[in-house]
Motif scaffolding. Structure first.
Motif, PDB file in Angstrom:
ATOM      1  N   ARG A 151       0.858  -1.390   0.012  1.00  0.00           N
ATOM      2  CA  ARG A 151      -0.205  -0.086   0.132  1.00  0.00           C
ATOM      3  C   ARG A 151       1.001   1.175   0.138  1.00  0.00           C
ATOM      4  NH1 ARG A 151      -4.593  -0.100   4.377  1.00  0.00           N
ATOM      5  NH2 ARG A 151      -3.039  -1.002   5.629  1.00  0.00           N
ATOM      6  N   ILE A 152       1.888   1.115   0.771  1.00  0.00           N
ATOM      7  CA  ILE A 152       2.871   2.270   0.706  1.00  0.00           C
ATOM      8  C   ILE A 152       3.534   2.782  -0.540  1.00  0.00           C
ATOM      9  CG2 ILE A 152       4.972   3.477   1.724  1.00  0.00           C
ATOM     10  CD1 ILE A 152       4.383   2.338   4.405  1.00  0.00           C
ATOM     11  N   SER A 153       3.850   1.287  -1.057  1.00  0.00           N
ATOM     12  CA  SER A 153       4.472   1.666  -2.463  1.00  0.00           C
ATOM     13  C   SER A 153       3.509   2.284  -3.613  1.00  0.00           C
ATOM     14  CB  SER A 153       5.009   0.216  -2.964  1.00  0.00           C
ATOM     15  OG  SER A 153       5.925  -0.167  -2.052  1.00  0.00           O
ATOM     16  N   ASN A 154       2.339   1.842  -3.476  1.00  0.00           N
ATOM     17  CA  ASN A 154       1.377   2.132  -4.486  1.00  0.00           C
ATOM     18  C   ASN A 154       0.612   3.819  -4.321  1.00  0.00           C
ATOM     19  OD1 ASN A 154       1.529  -0.504  -5.710  1.00  0.00           O
ATOM     20  ND2 ASN A 154      -0.402  -1.151  -4.530  1.00  0.00           N
ATOM     21  N   LYS A 156       2.871   6.158  -3.142  1.00  0.00           N
ATOM     22  CA  LYS A 156       4.235   7.347  -3.089  1.00  0.00           C
ATOM     23  C   LYS A 156       3.782   8.520  -3.849  1.00  0.00           C
ATOM     24  CE  LYS A 156       7.917   3.945  -2.387  1.00  0.00           C
ATOM     25  NZ  LYS A 156       9.039   3.374  -3.034  1.00  0.00           N
ATOM     26  N   SER A 157       3.217   8.415  -4.749  1.00  0.00           N
ATOM     27  CA  SER A 157       2.568   9.602  -5.616  1.00  0.00           C
ATOM     28  C   SER A 157       1.315  10.144  -5.131  1.00  0.00           C
ATOM     29  CB  SER A 157       2.467   9.324  -7.119  1.00  0.00           C
ATOM     30  OG  SER A 157       1.671   8.310  -7.291  1.00  0.00           O
ATOM     31  N   TRP A 163      -0.249   9.325   3.790  1.00  0.00           N
ATOM     32  CA  TRP A 163      -0.439   9.736   5.067  1.00  0.00           C
ATOM     33  C   TRP A 163      -1.569   8.743   5.853  1.00  0.00           C
ATOM     34  CZ3 TRP A 163       1.601  10.900   9.290  1.00  0.00           C
ATOM     35  CH2 TRP A 163       0.863  11.422  10.296  1.00  0.00           C
ATOM     36  N   LYS A 164      -2.619   8.404   4.952  1.00  0.00           N
ATOM     37  CA  LYS A 164      -3.792   7.667   5.432  1.00  0.00           C
ATOM     38  C   LYS A 164      -3.327   6.306   5.812  1.00  0.00           C
ATOM     39  CE  LYS A 164      -8.084   5.979   4.363  1.00  0.00           C
ATOM     40  NZ  LYS A 164      -9.401   5.786   3.183  1.00  0.00           N
ATOM     41  N   LEU A 170       0.377   4.047  13.491  1.00  0.00           N
ATOM     42  CA  LEU A 170       0.576   4.847  14.519  1.00  0.00           C
ATOM     43  C   LEU A 170      -0.519   4.663  15.694  1.00  0.00           C
ATOM     44  CD1 LEU A 170       0.871   8.339  13.145  1.00  0.00           C
ATOM     45  CD2 LEU A 170       2.776   6.923  13.798  1.00  0.00           C
ATOM     46  N   PRO A 171      -0.125   4.534  17.269  1.00  0.00           N
ATOM     47  CA  PRO A 171      -1.070   4.239  17.934  1.00  0.00           C
ATOM     48  C   PRO A 171      -2.208   5.052  18.147  1.00  0.00           C
ATOM     49  CG  PRO A 171       1.005   5.105  19.068  1.00  0.00           C
ATOM     50  CD  PRO A 171       1.382   4.727  17.455  1.00  0.00           C
TER      51      PRO A 171
END
Length: 318
Positions: A151-154, A156-157, A163-164, A170-171
């Motif tokens: 999900r982070i790789s997809n 990046k743009s 951020w979501k 994060l806790p």
């Protein structure tokens, strides 16, 4: 509901042991419903066309800001309900995206193995159940890591999507509710009274602070040496300015209590700019604001760090 019952003879006593097995009932979670506008069949061209065909003279000819805004709502909201109706949606728990068939199969095997170990109580069955449990936990961690990396790789743009996804790592913040509030007149427990107490405090806190400063000269002195105009007045805004600001609205912002979303205002910016400009200028001219604009939903944030204070004022609790 009882699934089994009987009597067992006991040699330690003259009385027999009576037993009953009751089937446990799973407590269902509370069903949550939300009301939101549906944009499934929304057509911006048709929406703008219907707004253009409407007669906005009740708004443009009004000299009272309250009447002008009520007329605007009576014309605009029914059109919104046609193109983007409000529907009640049931909120259900979504299955995580990282769960696949291998995980579900291994989880079923783990549950069967544990049930078998509880019935037999043999050490080898418990060892097998623990082995499958550890294997299931390892697979879950592996799938979560793979899903998050993907999900982070997809995204990046896409800063918003990135951020979501990062916020899920994060806790989360724990939310707490207020059951009582200590005030100068006593303890308040009713929800409405608590809300009114907080509202009254923040509505008068400015006056109370200002009353503590006595003998202060509030005369404004010009120290720059240049001449300045002491007069001040608001200027009327133009339709072009309102149209420009409507087109800049973020359609992803939350909808207010009037159920008018920024997406609808942005979509109908062209026909809405004239009546909204009249309402804004009328508010400036008369020096009044529509009463419905003053209604808002306020959520006080509980300050856990200041619970040990001895001051009963609500200002130390929020």
């Amino acid at each position: 509901m009882y699934t089994q019952s009987g009597v067992v003879s006991c040699t330690l006593s003259d009385h027999s042991l009576v037993y009953a097995a009751r089937k446990s009932v799973k407590v269902k979670s509370k069903i949550t419903f939300i009301e939101a506008r549906s944009y499934r069949k929304f057509d911006q061209t048709m929406f703008t066309s219907d707004l253009t065909k409407e007669d906005w003279s009740p708004v443009l000819e009004s000299t009272d800001v309250e009447v002008a805004w009520d007329s605007f709502i009576q014309i605009f909201v029914p059109i919104c309900d046609i193109h983007a109706p409000i529907k009640k949606t049931r909120v259900t728990d979504r299955q995580p995206t990282w769960i696949n068939e291998d995980y579900l199969k291994l989880r079923r095997d783990c549950q069967r193995s544990r049930s078998k170990a509880e019935k037999s109580a043999r050490p080898e069955d418990w060892a097998e159940a623990k082995r499958l449990r550890n294997k299931l936990n390892y697979l879950a961690d592996k799938l979560k890591a793979q899903d998050m990396n993907s999900r982070i790789s997809n995204s990046k743009s896409d800063p918003r999507g990135l951020w979501k996804n990062l916020k899920t790592l994060l806790p989360g913040k724990k939310q707490s509710t207020i059951s009582s509030l200590e005030t100068e007149s006593g303890t308040v427990t009713d929800g409405t009274d608590i809300a009114n107490t907080i509202n009254n405090f923040f509505a008068t806190v400015g006056q109370k602070l200002a009353s503590k400063f006595e003998g202060i000269d509030d005369t404004i002195v010009n120290t720059s040496g240049s001449n300045c105009n002491s007069g001040f007045h608001f200027c009327h805004i133009t339709t072009c300015l309102v149209l420009k600001q409507l087109k800049k609205l973020n359609p992803h912002k939350a909808t207010g209590l009037d159920n008018i979303s920024a997406r609808l205002l942005k979509a109908g910016a062209e026909p809405l700019s004239a009546p909204l400009t009249h309402i804004f200028n009328l508010s400036v001219t008369t020096g009044t604001v529509p009463s419905k604009w003053k209604i808002s939903r306020v959520t006080p944030l509980f300050n856990v760090l200041l619970l040990e204070t001895t001051d009963p004022s609500p200002s130390f609790l929020w």
